[in-house]
Design an enzyme around this catalytic site. Sequence first.
Site: not given
Ligand code: WQD
Length: 337
Positions: A124, A148, A152
């Site tokens: 990841s 997490y 990885k």
């Molecule tokens: C994306 C953007 C949030 C939800 C995570 C893990 C990563 C991988 C993918 C496994 C950010 C914003 C999110 C919401 C929002 N997983 N957001 N409202 O955090 O980049 O990555 O998932 O491998 O390891 O860290 O993904 O989709 O949670 O967030 O504003 O309800 O959307 O702040 O900027 P993230 P995400």
Amino acid sequence: MNVLLTGGAGYIGTHTAVALIEAGHDVVLLDALHNSHAEAVRRVERITGRDVAFHVGDCADPAFVAKVFAEHRIDAVVHCAGLKAVGESTEQPLRYYRNNIDALLTLCEVMQVAGVHRMVFSSSATVYGDPDRVPITEDMPLRAVNPYGATKLFAEQILTDLAAASPEWHVISLRYFNPVGAHVSGLIGEDPGGVPNNLFPYIAQVAAGRREKVLVYGDDYDTPDGTGVRDYLHVTDLALGHVAAIEHLGDAPGARAYNLGSGAGTSVLEAIAAFERASGREIPHEVVARRPGDIAICYADPSAARRDLGWKAARTVWDACADAWRWQSANPRGFAG
Ligand code: WQD
């Protein structure tokens, strides 16, 4: 090749299974069904028209994994099984270290005994933590910022040490950026249990009327519109990246890692707007405080995967929104529905 896919009933696993079968490979799926559904495997069979060998059990159970290797001639393994919720990992670190590291160690030990030394590992972009700059290249510092991500990072180190000690091992770790979207058929897609942690499934559930509005976690980041920027990669392109990796495993012994990303950044507000265009649905949203642990901007330089694996993302964020909407609207309650 005959490929064992752990986590094979999951979001990445099912899409990778379809891509492997369509590329002419055979697959054996293994999944504990902790946060996935057996129905997803039946959908893989519907999409490909092929029966798929499927074993329900835990990768950390040596007897179970050894039984799977005894029943099938396995040429290579794609290891996707694991717990993957960042927030949950900070609340339950021991569970994450035990589950994710035990599963990898058990799998490698059984593979070693079975004489199988080819693995593609689901890593990841979270191994980069908060990068000093973007786009991110594979030689940039690795510094996990949550349990997490640490699992990885440790897993990649274990595989690197294993390949250094035993040259017969060929390992490719794929550092996923943000997988989104669904298979174009609408038969398989992302189906998180409970309230989605990730942005795209949450947007899709708002579009389907399952959730009231998207909470935008902060609009005061140093980005063009102030909201978080990520590299959203269509899950089918991600799956094809696994096919490319499997087919290049024999090229070089040792352990290598590649970014799998589109190479472009998309903000939260841009993602919401794209989903509105693709679905024809308004996506109500409200800006709230930042989510602890979030970083401002993260996207890949995917040129190494293109150079060595011949892989490049072909689908856009809009494609991902359209395909996610087709999946969500056809399966409003996911696989359980
Ligand atoms: C994306 C953007 C949030 C939800 C995570 C893990 C990563 C991988 C993918 C496994 C950010 C914003 C999110 C919401 C929002 N997983 N957001 N409202 O955090 O980049 O990555 O998932 O491998 O390891 O860290 O993904 O989709 O949670 O967030 O504003 O309800 O959307 O702040 O900027 P993230 P995400």
